[in-house]
Write a protein that holds these residues in place. Structure first.
Motif, PDB file in Angstrom:
ATOM      1  N   ALA A  45       0.834  -1.204   0.000  1.00 13.30           N
ATOM      2  CA  ALA A  45       0.000   0.000   0.000  1.00 13.30           C
ATOM      3  C   ALA A  45       0.871   1.257   0.000  1.00 13.30           C
ATOM      4  O   ALA A  45       0.636   2.200  -0.762  1.00 13.30           O
ATOM      5  N   SER A  47       4.047   1.607  -0.995  1.00 10.78           N
ATOM      6  CA  SER A  47       4.841   1.828  -2.211  1.00 10.78           C
ATOM      7  C   SER A  47       3.954   2.338  -3.347  1.00 10.78           C
ATOM      8  O   SER A  47       4.394   3.145  -4.164  1.00 10.78           O
ATOM      9  N   LEU A  48       2.687   1.895  -3.374  1.00 10.94           N
ATOM     10  CA  LEU A  48       1.773   2.394  -4.411  1.00 10.94           C
ATOM     11  C   LEU A  48       1.479   3.875  -4.185  1.00 10.94           C
ATOM     12  O   LEU A  48       1.527   4.684  -5.118  1.00 10.94           O
ATOM     13  N   THR A  49       1.188   4.236  -2.925  1.00  5.87           N
ATOM     14  CA  THR A  49       0.865   5.636  -2.627  1.00  5.87           C
ATOM     15  C   THR A  49       2.069   6.535  -2.900  1.00  5.87           C
ATOM     16  O   THR A  49       1.933   7.584  -3.531  1.00  5.87           O
ATOM     17  N   THR A  50       3.243   6.120  -2.431  1.00  4.17           N
ATOM     18  CA  THR A  50       4.441   6.938  -2.636  1.00  4.17           C
ATOM     19  C   THR A  50       4.719   7.108  -4.121  1.00  4.17           C
ATOM     20  O   THR A  50       4.993   8.215  -4.601  1.00  4.17           O
ATOM     21  N   MET A  51       4.648   5.984  -4.847  1.00  2.81           N
ATOM     22  CA  MET A  51       4.889   6.035  -6.293  1.00  2.81           C
ATOM     23  C   MET A  51       3.934   7.030  -6.943  1.00  2.81           C
ATOM     24  O   MET A  51       4.344   7.907  -7.699  1.00  2.81           O
TER      25      MET A  51
END
Lengths: 203, 203
Positions: A45, A47-51
Motif C-alpha cells: 500500500a 509503495s503504491l501511494t508513494t509512487m
C-alpha cells in the motif's frame, strides 16, 4: 456474490478496478494478502501511494523519473542528436532492453485515438517540437518514430510526419517485417507483403 | 529490466509479489494507476490496509467476518444441526452462490499438505471438534465434507473422518461425478468410473 465481510468486499472492488483483473482474481489476491504478514500489505500500500504521489515526469522527454531530468536525458553517453518517439514508458524499457539504441527518447504519453477521445493536443507533441526548435539546447539530426504498427499508431505516425517535415531532419520508423524466429507460413499477409516490398539487399 | 524510476521499481516489485502477477503485468498495473487520479491509488492502498488490519475471523466457523460472529453463524434462518466443512472462504462463497445449502460452515483455513508443511494442527480441526462437543451450544446432526477431490483434499477428508467417527453423527461428502453439461467422452476415467459405482437410482 455476497462477501462475508464489507472490508473484504471493498478491497476486492478496488483491486478489480485494475485492468485485466476480475472479481475472482481480486478475491484470490486479497485472500493471499490475508495469509501473509500485515507488513507485506502495508509495504504494498505504501509503495503504491508513494509512487503515485512522488513520481515525476522528465522535463525533456516526459519519461517517468525520480528527478527533474531522467537518467537517460541526464547521461552524457547518449547521442543527443537522435530522438526516438514512443507511446509510453514500457516502450522505452523494451527498446533499452535491446541495448541497440544510444540516443534519447520522447514519450508521447499515448497515441491518437478518436474512439477514446485522445487527440494530438493530449499528447506531448508540442514539447517535442519545442525540443526540435532547440529550447533544450539539443541539435536533433534524426527522429525515429517507434510507434506500434496499428491503426491508431499509424495515424499518430502520419500526423507526426506532417508536423515534423518543416524541420528538415531525417525521419525514420522502425522496420516492419517477419519476426526473427517466426514462421513464414504463419505470418499475416499484410506483414509478409510489406516485408517483400521493404526487402533488404545483402551486402 | 532497468526501470526509469526507483519509485516505479519498488511499486512493481511489491505488486509482483502477488500470486500469478509477473513483473510485466505489475508494470502495466502501476502505469495504469499513474494514468488515473491520485485518489484511486489512495483508495486502493487504504482499502487493502484497512482490510488486512481490521478483518476478523468468525469465532464459531472461522470464516472471514466484520464481527465476532459472521452473518451466517449469526442468522436464525440457518439449520444449526448441519455443518459443511470447507478449505477456505472462497468455497463458502461458491456454495452460498448455489443457494442450495441452508446449514452452517466450518472453514479449515487450508488442507493437509506435507509438501507445504501444513499438518492437521495448522488447521481449524480442534475448534470443529469443540463445536461438536457443544461448546458453542450447537447440536450437530450431520457433517458434510466439501473438500476438493484432490490428493491433499482426500487426505484431509480421510483424517477428518477418523477424527469425527467417535461423535456418532452422519458424515457425508459432496457427490463426485460427471459435471452437468459435461461430455462423457471427455470425462477422465477415474471420475467416470466413480460415477458408475455411485450411480443414482431413478425414483
Amino acid at each position: 456474490m455476497e462477501y462475508p465481510s464489507k472490508l473484504i468486499e471493498d478491497a476486492v472492488n478496488e483491486v478489480a478496478k485494475l485492468p485485466g483483473i476480475g472479481k475472482k482474481t481480486a478475491l484470490r489476491l486479497v485472500l493471499h494478502l490475508l495469509k501473509r504478514d500485515e507488513e507485506q500489505t502495508e509495504t504494498l500500500a505504501q509503495s503504491l501511494t508513494t509512487m503515485r504521489t512522488q513520481v515525476k515526469y522528465c522535463r525533456k522527454c516526459h519519461n517517468l523519473s525520480d528527478h527533474e531530468l531522467c537518467t537517460i536525458c541526464a547521461s552524457n553517453k547518449r547521442d543527443q542528436s537522435l530522438i526516438c518517439v514512443v507511446e509510453d514508458t514500457r516502450d522505452v524499457l523494451a527498446i533499452e532492453n535491446t541495448a541497440q539504441y544510444k540516443g534519447l527518447y520522447h514519450v508521447l504519453g499515448g497515441i491518437i485515438s478518436p474512439v477514446e477521445g485522445i487527440g494530438p493536443s493530449d499528447l506531448q507533441i508540442d514539447s517535442l517540437i519545442a525540443r526540435l526548435r532547440g529550447t533544450e539546447g539539443e541539435q536533433v539530426r534524426e527522429i525515429i518514430l517507434a510507434i506500434s504498427p496499428t491503426m491508431e499508431g499509424d495515424t499518430t505516425a502520419f500526423y507526426l510526419q506532417k508536423k515534423l517535415r518543416p524541420f528538415n531532419l531525417k525521419i525514420s520508423t522502425i522496420a516492419r517485417g517477419v519476426p526473427i524466429g517466426g514462421d513464414l507460413e504463419y505470418a499475416d499477409e499484410v506483414t509478409l507483403g510489406r516485408s517483400i516490398l521493404s526487402r533488404i539487399a545483402y551486402d
